[in-house]
Motif scaffolding. Sequence first.
Motif, PDB file in Angstrom:
ATOM      1  N   UNK A  81       0.723  -1.497   0.010  1.00  0.00           N
ATOM      2  CA  UNK A  81       0.034   0.049   0.055  1.00  0.00           C
ATOM      3  C   UNK A  81       0.812   1.204   0.016  1.00  0.00           C
ATOM      4  N   UNK A  82       1.846   1.187   0.589  1.00  0.00           N
ATOM      5  CA  UNK A  82       3.179   2.298   0.876  1.00  0.00           C
ATOM      6  C   UNK A  82       2.325   3.562   1.324  1.00  0.00           C
ATOM      7  N   UNK A  83       2.838   4.863   0.763  1.00  0.00           N
ATOM      8  CA  UNK A  83       2.453   6.088   1.225  1.00  0.00           C
ATOM      9  C   UNK A  83       1.881   6.936  -0.173  1.00  0.00           C
ATOM     10  N   UNK A  84       0.539   6.945  -0.062  1.00  0.00           N
ATOM     11  CA  UNK A  84      -0.139   7.693  -1.278  1.00  0.00           C
ATOM     12  C   UNK A  84       0.117   9.013  -1.270  1.00  0.00           C
ATOM     13  N   UNK A  85       0.112   9.765  -2.435  1.00  0.00           N
ATOM     14  CA  UNK A  85       0.279  11.208  -2.567  1.00  0.00           C
ATOM     15  C   UNK A  85      -0.945  11.889  -2.875  1.00  0.00           C
ATOM     16  N   UNK A  86      -2.102  10.924  -3.092  1.00  0.00           N
ATOM     17  CA  UNK A  86      -3.643  11.546  -3.335  1.00  0.00           C
ATOM     18  C   UNK A  86      -4.400  10.483  -3.614  1.00  0.00           C
ATOM     19  N   UNK A  87      -5.551  10.706  -3.309  1.00  0.00           N
ATOM     20  CA  UNK A  87      -6.759   9.950  -3.117  1.00  0.00           C
ATOM     21  C   UNK A  87      -6.625   8.873  -4.509  1.00  0.00           C
ATOM     22  N   UNK A  88      -6.839   9.306  -5.623  1.00  0.00           N
ATOM     23  CA  UNK A  88      -6.394   8.398  -6.765  1.00  0.00           C
ATOM     24  C   UNK A  88      -5.317   7.474  -6.693  1.00  0.00           C
ATOM     25  N   UNK A  89      -4.126   8.036  -6.178  1.00  0.00           N
ATOM     26  CA  UNK A  89      -2.783   7.082  -6.136  1.00  0.00           C
ATOM     27  C   UNK A  89      -3.194   6.093  -4.908  1.00  0.00           C
ATOM     28  N   UNK A  90      -3.850   6.356  -3.911  1.00  0.00           N
ATOM     29  CA  UNK A  90      -4.346   5.543  -3.039  1.00  0.00           C
ATOM     30  C   UNK A  90      -5.166   4.207  -3.434  1.00  0.00           C
ATOM     31  N   UNK A  91      -6.237   4.968  -4.493  1.00  0.00           N
ATOM     32  CA  UNK A  91      -7.080   3.872  -4.746  1.00  0.00           C
ATOM     33  C   UNK A  91      -6.113   3.049  -5.977  1.00  0.00           C
ATOM     34  N   UNK A  92      -5.478   3.364  -6.724  1.00  0.00           N
ATOM     35  CA  UNK A  92      -4.611   2.809  -7.700  1.00  0.00           C
ATOM     36  C   UNK A  92      -3.720   1.634  -6.973  1.00  0.00           C
ATOM     37  N   UNK A  93      -3.038   2.081  -5.756  1.00  0.00           N
ATOM     38  CA  UNK A  93      -2.235   1.399  -5.131  1.00  0.00           C
ATOM     39  C   UNK A  93      -3.013   0.048  -4.460  1.00  0.00           C
ATOM     40  N   UNK A  94      -4.132   0.376  -3.901  1.00  0.00           N
ATOM     41  CA  UNK A  94      -4.931  -0.684  -3.343  1.00  0.00           C
ATOM     42  C   UNK A  94      -5.617  -1.646  -4.421  1.00  0.00           C
ATOM     43  N   UNK A  95      -5.931  -1.007  -5.279  1.00  0.00           N
ATOM     44  CA  UNK A  95      -6.996  -2.071  -6.399  1.00  0.00           C
ATOM     45  C   UNK A  95      -6.171  -2.802  -7.189  1.00  0.00           C
ATOM     46  N   UNK A  96      -4.914  -2.332  -7.695  1.00  0.00           N
ATOM     47  CA  UNK A  96      -4.136  -3.362  -8.393  1.00  0.00           C
ATOM     48  C   UNK A  96      -3.552  -4.682  -7.892  1.00  0.00           C
ATOM     49  N   UNK A  97      -3.170  -4.724  -6.680  1.00  0.00           N
ATOM     50  CA  UNK A  97      -2.835  -6.017  -6.040  1.00  0.00           C
ATOM     51  C   UNK A  97      -4.203  -6.738  -5.813  1.00  0.00           C
ATOM     52  N   UNK A  98      -5.152  -6.064  -5.072  1.00  0.00           N
ATOM     53  CA  UNK A  98      -6.434  -6.650  -4.934  1.00  0.00           C
ATOM     54  C   UNK A  98      -7.119  -7.609  -6.218  1.00  0.00           C
ATOM     55  N   UNK A  99      -6.975  -6.809  -7.374  1.00  0.00           N
ATOM     56  CA  UNK A  99      -7.507  -7.562  -8.603  1.00  0.00           C
ATOM     57  C   UNK A  99      -6.518  -8.575  -9.035  1.00  0.00           C
ATOM     58  N   UNK A 100      -5.125  -8.420  -8.958  1.00  0.00           N
ATOM     59  CA  UNK A 100      -4.200  -9.344  -9.431  1.00  0.00           C
ATOM     60  C   UNK A 100      -4.497 -10.780  -8.615  1.00  0.00           C
ATOM     61  N   UNK A 101      -4.756 -10.363  -7.134  1.00  0.00           N
ATOM     62  CA  UNK A 101      -4.665 -11.681  -6.389  1.00  0.00           C
ATOM     63  C   UNK A 101      -6.186 -12.138  -6.549  1.00  0.00           C
ATOM     64  N   UNK A 102      -7.292 -11.510  -6.812  1.00  0.00           N
ATOM     65  CA  UNK A 102      -8.449 -12.071  -7.158  1.00  0.00           C
ATOM     66  C   UNK A 102      -8.374 -13.037  -8.261  1.00  0.00           C
TER      67      UNK A 102
END
Length: 588
Positions: free
Chosen positions: A83-104
Amino acid sequence: MTWEAWFTIGVVALCFGLMASNRPADVTLVGGITLLLVTGILTPAEALGGLANEGVVTVGVLYVVVTGLRETGAIDWMLGPVLGQPRSLAGAQARMMAPVAAMSAFLNNTPVVAMFIPAVVDWTRKYRLPVSRLMIPLSYASIAGGTCTLIGTSTNLVVNGLLLEQGWEPGIGMFELAWIGIPVTLLTFGYLILLGPLLLPDRKPAITPSGDLRRYVVEMEVEVAGALCGKTVEEAGLRHLPGLFLVGIERDGRVLAAVPPGEPLYGNDLLMFAGIVDSIVDLRKIRGLRPATDQVNKVRASEEQRTHIEAVVSNSCPLAGKSIREGRFRTIYNAAVIAVARNGARIAEKPGDIVLRPGDTLLLEAHPDFVVRHRNSRDFYLVSRLPGSSPPKHDRALRAIAILAAMVLVVATGWLSMLEAALLAAGMMIITRCTTGRTARRSVDWRVLIVIAASFGIGNAMESTGAAAAIAGGLISLSGGVVWTALAAIFTVTAVITALATNNTAAVLMFPVALATAQSIEAAFLPFVITVMVAASASYATPIGYQTNLMVYGPGGYRFTDYVRVGLPLTVAVCAITVAIVPLVWTP
């Protein structure tokens, strides 16, 4: 349609209307099941069958598995770097959704979402992000990722099994669905990142950090050769805890005030923090930090038994007017003082040197029976336990991670079912003392399980009364015999049934309808089957259509209408891209 079918549709409409007006989903759906039961439309076995459903039980057991990960701090180990340290809300969403989709795409999305929920909640609090703008994207990313492979969701496997029963060999390939799954996933990402700020709710908690008058001062020590050694203050995440301020660092007898974010941390550094109680408790959960006072380790209770307790010093307390160290607080009360708050002001002294005054609020680490023993004591005005504040068992984090990895491995290789593996993993979490039986029992969110189980009952009624089939037949008749129109009708009906019942119910009901539609317009049946797969999985428009939507309902603080507002346009967009791509890849 029979009166039973009309009555069932009426009950479903009533339930949706009540949930849309923010009535509790569990009470509403149980009320709907009651109406269907007393009118004889459902038998008790059909009404209560969801309680014995493998998926419902699996969700309940996974809460215990996740508790073991949370109690040991393993979630932060695994997901903190991701998840790291997001710089924006859009960045936070991208950081979270990418690994979730890959794992799912390769795992059942239920445990993926279950594992991410507590991590994302802590993450949003740490970086002051609105959790209501991340929980729906978490669920939607897991749903979209599941459409990319044959094993990404149980719906794909169910439909593929029906295909094999029809004699279509060798079935659908493992990555064949990626032709449509990847575009659907990219569409979901782009939609949520670009339009999320307009559609997702932005709800703040009722109490904000700035509104808390209990300002504590606490001293923490950096463990030698610990996880924080060599990291800067910013890299360690010590600048972003809400309601918390790093006052200074004491190193080799020197005090560094106004600590810059690039200041490195070394073993035995003493960090002085001032802030609200929630953030002080969060400090105790960071791997590599420990209370600077050695009194914590002298408390007569094992680490897993300890909890955080707040106590207000009374004017008759014998330690009033004495420092914590001089008064030998730990010896008298078998509790270590972690921090002290005084009328919202910051106290300059170290905790051990603070002279106690009547009205001071103490944050203690002690055995839970401290509350019972001192609730009516004249030494304290008020004694209360902070829920969920037990110090994490970092030394058992690797055990918890190993248990989770073993659970994923045996499911991925087909050795055990998801339920069997989850039950074994939950048992191992308790046996290896990653969590306790008492904590495990409290961890289960029974409201979510009740809603999921009730949804199965309503789905049974839609199927047994013929209401679902009647809706399907009526909408399919409007297709007009054109392939693209027929595909759009198949998608629409499947999505509607998924919203009303469950994804697997919709897939089973619509499979023969899809075959019959293809035959009636003399087209290949595979594009219609693929459309059923995608539509049954792409359940975005209601919380009850997919169990991951229900899992994030409470943590995100959502209302029923939030899913309609965000999910309905996305469902329409997924329908459009499916109808456009499927005939090109699987020629009708």
